[in-house]
Write a protein that holds these residues in place. Structure first.
Motif, PDB file in Angstrom:
ATOM      1  N   LEU A  79      50.423  51.760  34.496  1.00 45.79           N
ATOM      2  CA  LEU A  79      49.371  51.083  33.715  1.00 45.79           C
ATOM      3  C   LEU A  79      49.033  49.722  34.315  1.00 45.79           C
ATOM      4  CD1 LEU A  79      50.450  51.885  30.043  1.00 45.79           C
ATOM      5  CD2 LEU A  79      48.547  52.859  31.305  1.00 45.79           C
ATOM      6  N   THR A  80      50.065  48.970  34.686  1.00 43.28           N
ATOM      7  CA  THR A  80      49.797  47.652  35.273  1.00 43.28           C
ATOM      8  C   THR A  80      49.126  47.816  36.636  1.00 43.28           C
ATOM      9  OG1 THR A  80      52.050  47.623  36.119  1.00 43.28           O
ATOM     10  CG2 THR A  80      51.653  46.403  34.097  1.00 43.28           C
ATOM     11  N   GLN A  81      49.533  48.859  37.344  1.00 41.05           N
ATOM     12  CA  GLN A  81      48.931  49.111  38.666  1.00 41.05           C
ATOM     13  C   GLN A  81      47.449  49.443  38.516  1.00 41.05           C
ATOM     14  OE1 GLN A  81      50.736  52.383  40.699  1.00 41.05           O
ATOM     15  NE2 GLN A  81      49.648  51.989  42.615  1.00 41.05           N
ATOM     16  N   ILE A  82      47.130  50.297  37.521  1.00 42.92           N
ATOM     17  CA  ILE A  82      45.727  50.678  37.303  1.00 42.92           C
ATOM     18  C   ILE A  82      44.906  49.436  36.973  1.00 42.92           C
ATOM     19  CG2 ILE A  82      44.176  51.908  35.705  1.00 42.92           C
ATOM     20  CD1 ILE A  82      46.427  54.080  35.526  1.00 42.92           C
ATOM     21  N   ALA A  83      45.456  48.576  36.102  1.00 39.11           N
ATOM     22  CA  ALA A  83      44.735  47.357  35.717  1.00 39.11           C
ATOM     23  C   ALA A  83      44.519  46.460  36.937  1.00 39.11           C
ATOM     24  CB  ALA A  83      45.514  46.612  34.638  1.00 39.11           C
ATOM     25  N   ALA A  84      45.571  46.318  37.742  1.00 36.66           N
ATOM     26  CA  ALA A  84      45.467  45.454  38.928  1.00 36.66           C
ATOM     27  C   ALA A  84      44.439  45.995  39.918  1.00 36.66           C
ATOM     28  CB  ALA A  84      46.835  45.318  39.592  1.00 36.66           C
ATOM     29  N   GLU A  85      44.452  47.317  40.068  1.00 38.84           N
ATOM     30  CA  GLU A  85      43.528  47.926  41.030  1.00 38.84           C
ATOM     31  C   GLU A  85      42.081  47.905  40.548  1.00 38.84           C
ATOM     32  OE1 GLU A  85      46.772  51.004  43.022  1.00 38.84           O
ATOM     33  OE2 GLU A  85      45.214  51.786  41.695  1.00 38.84           O
ATOM     34  N   SER A  86      41.902  47.774  39.221  1.00 33.83           N
ATOM     35  CA  SER A  86      40.538  47.735  38.684  1.00 33.83           C
ATOM     36  C   SER A  86      39.875  46.380  38.917  1.00 33.83           C
ATOM     37  CB  SER A  86      40.559  48.009  37.174  1.00 33.83           C
ATOM     38  OG  SER A  86      41.205  49.214  36.924  1.00 33.83           O
ATOM     39  N   LEU A  87      40.687  45.373  39.222  1.00 38.66           N
ATOM     40  CA  LEU A  87      40.122  44.039  39.459  1.00 38.66           C
ATOM     41  C   LEU A  87      39.352  44.004  40.771  1.00 38.66           C
ATOM     42  CD1 LEU A  87      43.162  41.759  38.534  1.00 38.66           C
ATOM     43  CD2 LEU A  87      40.944  41.722  37.408  1.00 38.66           C
ATOM     44  N   PRO A  88      38.257  43.248  40.812  1.00 34.24           N
ATOM     45  CA  PRO A  88      37.591  43.087  42.111  1.00 34.24           C
ATOM     46  C   PRO A  88      38.508  42.344  43.071  1.00 34.24           C
ATOM     47  CG  PRO A  88      36.631  41.639  40.439  1.00 34.24           C
ATOM     48  CD  PRO A  88      37.611  42.511  39.737  1.00 34.24           C
ATOM     49  N   ASP A  89      38.479  42.745  44.319  1.00 32.67           N
ATOM     50  CA  ASP A  89      39.373  42.120  45.299  1.00 32.67           C
ATOM     51  C   ASP A  89      38.814  40.765  45.729  1.00 32.67           C
ATOM     52  OD1 ASP A  89      41.287  41.591  47.098  1.00 32.67           O
ATOM     53  OD2 ASP A  89      41.040  43.421  48.284  1.00 32.67           O
ATOM     54  N   CYS A  90      39.476  39.687  45.274  1.00 27.88           N
ATOM     55  CA  CYS A  90      39.028  38.333  45.644  1.00 27.88           C
ATOM     56  C   CYS A  90      40.042  37.674  46.570  1.00 27.88           C
ATOM     57  CB  CYS A  90      38.840  37.479  44.400  1.00 27.88           C
ATOM     58  SG  CYS A  90      37.699  38.173  43.230  1.00 27.88           S
ATOM     59  N   GLY A  91      40.792  38.514  47.284  1.00 31.60           N
ATOM     60  CA  GLY A  91      41.785  37.967  48.199  1.00 31.60           C
ATOM     61  C   GLY A  91      43.074  37.590  47.502  1.00 31.60           C
ATOM     62  N   GLN A  92      43.153  37.780  46.186  1.00 30.40           N
ATOM     63  CA  GLN A  92      44.334  37.410  45.411  1.00 30.40           C
ATOM     64  C   GLN A  92      45.312  38.574  45.321  1.00 30.40           C
ATOM     65  OE1 GLN A  92      45.189  34.512  43.358  1.00 30.40           O
ATOM     66  NE2 GLN A  92      43.838  33.639  44.890  1.00 30.40           N
TER      67      GLN A  92
END
Lengths: 210, 148
Positions: A157-170
């Motif tokens: 679940l945390t992985q899905i949430a993290a992967e849904s974020l736009p990649d801003c280099g963070q």
């Protein structure tokens, strides 16, 4: 070919009524606000109506189960939350085979606070399970398997949430990948493993680095 | 997960109804919200439509959602919808009152027939394409109408 050509459908789809109204009636803000207020006043009433429908009970059935007349159920479901008594909620839950859990939350809680609160609840439930297992080998084995499965699902679940974020280099700098064991399926639903881009690559789970 | 889509006619008539019958339109959309939440909760369309007093069954699988919940003596208004369980889409077809009921039912019939024909055509095309190049088996995540 799209259905929109023959059926004169407006392009796009919506996940809920309010989102649709906000998007398509943005030039009539007065109506949008009025509808938003109307829905806000009926959140609990709608939950009760959905629970009844999901239990495949008519208003008449519900009246029989709760010891009142059908017009009372109809009035309750077309009314507002302020008019519901706590006893009505309990009656609906009992009739639809549900239990009540109440959280008293401080006003202005952030989403992060809510996640922490639920994490604390999960921690408490795990502790109760462990205590319940005691020294019974069979229960200990079952609890161990469940905890392993829960670990997998929570990480997913945390992985899905993290992967849904736009990649801003963070993202890359804040997440690390670790090996995870394959989890045996139990009666509870297990989330499917993360799709891997490299074929044949061992499945991995991503966790936040502390 | 269920989604909402609507026709140009619904869009046009809804805007007229907001001007003519604002309270009834608010109640209809609120009832639509309840029906849609019922579908999202995993209730099958047929069961969902028999469970709410504001729903009327029409021909060809369409249903009409009325203005129940409006205070005073409201005008009888109807929002015509069609729940397609195959694609988990709730189509909002048109809006009307008692006077336009007959025309509105015709509009619904035409829409649903057209939608079914289109689906059949799409299936035929997909079937031909499948014969030419077999598709991989779907995985667990392909399950439709996932409830909350």
């Amino acid at each position: 070919m799209s259905n929109a050509n023959q059926t004169n459908l407006v392009k796009g789809s919506h996940k809920n009524v309010m989102e649709m109204v906000r998007e398509h009636l943005s030039d009539d803000q007065e109506f949008v606000n009025e509808l938003a207020a109307h829905l806000k006043e009926r959140e609990m009433v709608k939950i009760l109506a959905v629970l009844r429908s999901r239990a495949n009970l008519s208003q008449k059935d519900m009246a029989l189960k709760t010891g009142c007349k059908q017009p009372r159920i109809s009035k309750l479901e077309s009314g507002v939350d302020d008019d519901i008594r706590f006893g009505d909620i309990l009656s609906y839950l009992k009739a639809t085979n549900h239990e009540v859990r109440i959280f008293f939350l401080p006003a202005g809680m952030t989403l992060a606070d809510e996640v922490k609160m639920h994490a604390s609840v999960i921690h408490r439930l795990f502790s109760r399970m462990v205590k319940l297992a005691g020294n019974d080998t069979a229960i200990v084995k079952g609890v161990a398997e469940f905890i392993e499965e829960a670990q997998h699902n929570l990480t997913r679940l945390t992985q899905i949430a993290a992967e849904s974020l736009p990649d801003c280099g963070q993202r890359a700098s804040r997440l690390v990948e670790v090996d995870a064991p394959q989890v045996k399926k139990s009666d509870d639903k297990v989330l499917p493993p993360a799709p891997t881009t490299d074929k044949g690559k061992k499945k991995k789970k991503t966790v936040t680095a502390s | 997960m269920w989604v909402l889509r609507f026709t140009e006619e619904y869009d046009r008539k809804l805007k007229q109804f907001i001007k003519k019958h604002p309270k009834e339109t608010t109640a209809m959309l609120s009832n639509l919200d309840t029906y849609f939440k019922t579908l999202i909760a995993g209730v099958k369309p047929l069961q969902a439509q028999s469970g709410h007093g504001f729903i009327h069954t029409e021909s060809h699988g369409a249903i009409a959602i009325d203005q129940k919940g409006t205070k005073g003596k409201p005008t009888q208004t109807r929002l015509y919808v069609y729940a397609d369980a195959d694609t988990c889409t709730l189509y909002l077809i048109t809006v009307g009152d008692k006077k336009t009921q007959s025309n509105d039912n015709s509009t619904c019939r035409e829409f649903i027939v057209s939608l079914r024909e289109q689906k059949q055509n799409d299936q035929n095309v997909a079937s031909v394409e499948e014969q030419e190049s077999p598709r991989p088996l779907p995985d667990e995540s392909d399950e439709q109408c996932e409830s909350d």
